[in-house]
Scaffold this active site. Structure first.
Site, PDB file in Angstrom:
ATOM      1  N   LYS A  18       0.846  -1.160  -0.014  1.00  0.00           N
ATOM      2  CA  LYS A  18      -0.018   0.100  -0.055  1.00  0.00           C
ATOM      3  C   LYS A  18       1.064   1.270  -0.060  1.00  0.00           C
ATOM      4  CE  LYS A  18       0.860   1.333   4.574  1.00  0.00           C
ATOM      5  NZ  LYS A  18       1.477   2.299   4.859  1.00  0.00           N
ATOM      6  N   PRO A  31       9.872  -4.611   1.540  1.00  0.00           N
ATOM      7  CA  PRO A  31      10.995  -4.463   2.777  1.00  0.00           C
ATOM      8  C   PRO A  31      10.273  -4.399   4.031  1.00  0.00           C
ATOM      9  CG  PRO A  31      10.787  -2.572   1.215  1.00  0.00           C
ATOM     10  CD  PRO A  31      10.105  -3.434   0.711  1.00  0.00           C
ATOM     11  N   MET A  32      10.871  -4.788   5.076  1.00  0.00           N
ATOM     12  CA  MET A  32      10.652  -4.394   6.476  1.00  0.00           C
ATOM     13  C   MET A  32      10.862  -3.151   6.607  1.00  0.00           C
ATOM     14  SD  MET A  32      11.753  -8.233   8.344  1.00  0.00           S
ATOM     15  CE  MET A  32      10.901  -7.579   9.964  1.00  0.00           C
ATOM     16  N   GLY A  33      10.032  -2.383   7.336  1.00  0.00           N
ATOM     17  CA  GLY A  33      10.339  -1.112   7.965  1.00  0.00           C
ATOM     18  C   GLY A  33      10.231  -0.159   6.783  1.00  0.00           C
ATOM     19  N   GLY A  34       9.597  -0.463   5.698  1.00  0.00           N
ATOM     20  CA  GLY A  34       9.543   0.224   4.424  1.00  0.00           C
ATOM     21  C   GLY A  34       8.315   1.270   4.303  1.00  0.00           C
ATOM     22  N   GLY A  35       7.298   1.169   5.171  1.00  0.00           N
ATOM     23  CA  GLY A  35       6.211   1.818   5.026  1.00  0.00           C
ATOM     24  C   GLY A  35       5.154   1.455   3.853  1.00  0.00           C
ATOM     25  N   GLY A  45       3.426  -1.472   4.343  1.00  0.00           N
ATOM     26  CA  GLY A  45       2.540  -2.217   4.949  1.00  0.00           C
ATOM     27  C   GLY A  45       2.670  -3.935   4.658  1.00  0.00           C
ATOM     28  N   SER A  83      -0.110  -6.314   5.328  1.00  0.00           N
ATOM     29  CA  SER A  83      -0.915  -6.909   4.522  1.00  0.00           C
ATOM     30  C   SER A  83      -0.604  -8.562   4.412  1.00  0.00           C
ATOM     31  CB  SER A  83       0.018  -6.655   3.135  1.00  0.00           C
ATOM     32  OG  SER A  83      -0.749  -7.081   1.837  1.00  0.00           O
ATOM     33  N   ASP A  95      -3.256  -1.322  10.603  1.00  0.00           N
ATOM     34  CA  ASP A  95      -3.218  -0.962   9.163  1.00  0.00           C
ATOM     35  C   ASP A  95      -3.849  -2.429   8.533  1.00  0.00           C
ATOM     36  OD1 ASP A  95      -1.969   1.348   9.176  1.00  0.00           O
ATOM     37  OD2 ASP A  95      -0.176   0.779   8.094  1.00  0.00           O
TER      38      ASP A  95
END
EC number: 2.7.1.148
Length: 282
Positions: free
Chosen positions: A9, A98-102, A104, A108, A140
């Site tokens: 997202k 990616p983790m910590g990428g914004g 979601g 998701s 989220d």
């Protein structure tokens, strides 16, 4: 084996409107999905076991949102007499987000597990019930469960379906992971942006209140945005670290992608108002 999209997202805008007594921030944001993301592979079992076959580095399986979502659905469906005997699953993931990428990714993944296992196990929970379960896993998760682009308020749980233009995006990950608390605990984060109606917000230029903090604290984010802004309107998604630029056509987005510096991990995707997960169920 069944295959289930777990889309990314974008927060097309994100405004922090206050902070509650419990520390959570209230916000107004616009969620839109991308036709890009992870893929979950799920094979139902008949022995009541949940197995995650592709562990994530640094995350214990029982702490992984995929496993937590599966166990939560199993518990609630069982307590209400809607879980067929022996329901279980083998789950594996093709991870692209990616983790910590914004983007979601974890939320998701959790939503895809709830929707997919509810379907595969034939539990019969409604979307409203699944969204309520999802909220206990993360703010989220409900928007991914509901599967439609949405204007979100409260702490992100009050959702109004909307249909923003489905543009093309170049999404770039600058190689850092930003834990959400790092941004939300920063004393300089704007916390008093006036609330506005969705109609008003859609007519304004979009921005993200978290962007100034992310750029200040992470030089990689600042560098990525500085590069993207040379080509198109660009901003941070969520609390970062990913940034994105918007384009009217795929070809324009790909022309810029070809010029991306080597230190940026970037891709082109289309914004979609109906989640690829829910297209799978149609």
């Amino acid at each position: 084996m069944t295959h289930w999209p777990s889309p990314a997202k974008l927060n097309l805008f994100l405004y922090i409107t206050g902070q509650r007594a419990d520390g959570y921030h209230t916000l107004q944001t616009l969620f839109q999905f991308l036709d890009y993301g992870d893929t979950l592979h799920i094979e139902p079992r008949r022995d009541g076991e949940i197995h995650l076959l592709t562990p994530v580095n640094g995350v214990e399986n029982e702490d992984n949102l995929i496993v937590r979502a599966a166990r939560l659905l199993m518990k609630i469906a069982s307590e209400s007499g809607r879980l067929p005997a022996g329901s279980g699953a083998d789950i594996s993931i093709e991870k692209r987000l990616p983790m910590g990428g914004g983007l979601g990714g974890g939320s998701s993944n959790a939503a895809t597990v709830l929707v997919a296992l509810n379907h595969l196990w034939q539990c019969g929970l409604s979307i409203d019930e699944l969204a309520t379960l999802g909220l206990t896993l993360g703010a989220d998760v409900p928007v991914f469960v509901r599967g439609h682009a949405a204007f979100a308020e409260g702490v992100g749980e009050i959702l109004t379906p909307v249909n923003p233009p489905e543009k093309w995006y170049l999404v770039a990950h600058p190689g850092v992971s930003i834990p959400t608390p790092v941004i939300f605990k920063d004393p300089q984060l704007p916390r008093n942006t006036p609330k506005r109606s969705i109609d008003t917000l859609l007519k304004c230029e979009f921005s993200n209140d978290c962007e100034v903090i992310a750029r200040k604290r992470f030089r990689e984010v600042d560098a990525a945005l500085s590069w993207l802004l040379e080509y198109a309107p660009s901003r941070l998604t969520g609390t970062g670290a990913c940034v994105f630029a918007e384009f009217d056509t795929e070809s324009c987005a790909r022309q810029v992608l070809e010029q991306a510096p080597e230190w940026l991990n970037a891709f082109v995707a289309k914004g979609v108002n109906l989640s690829p997960l829910h297209r799978e169920l149609l």
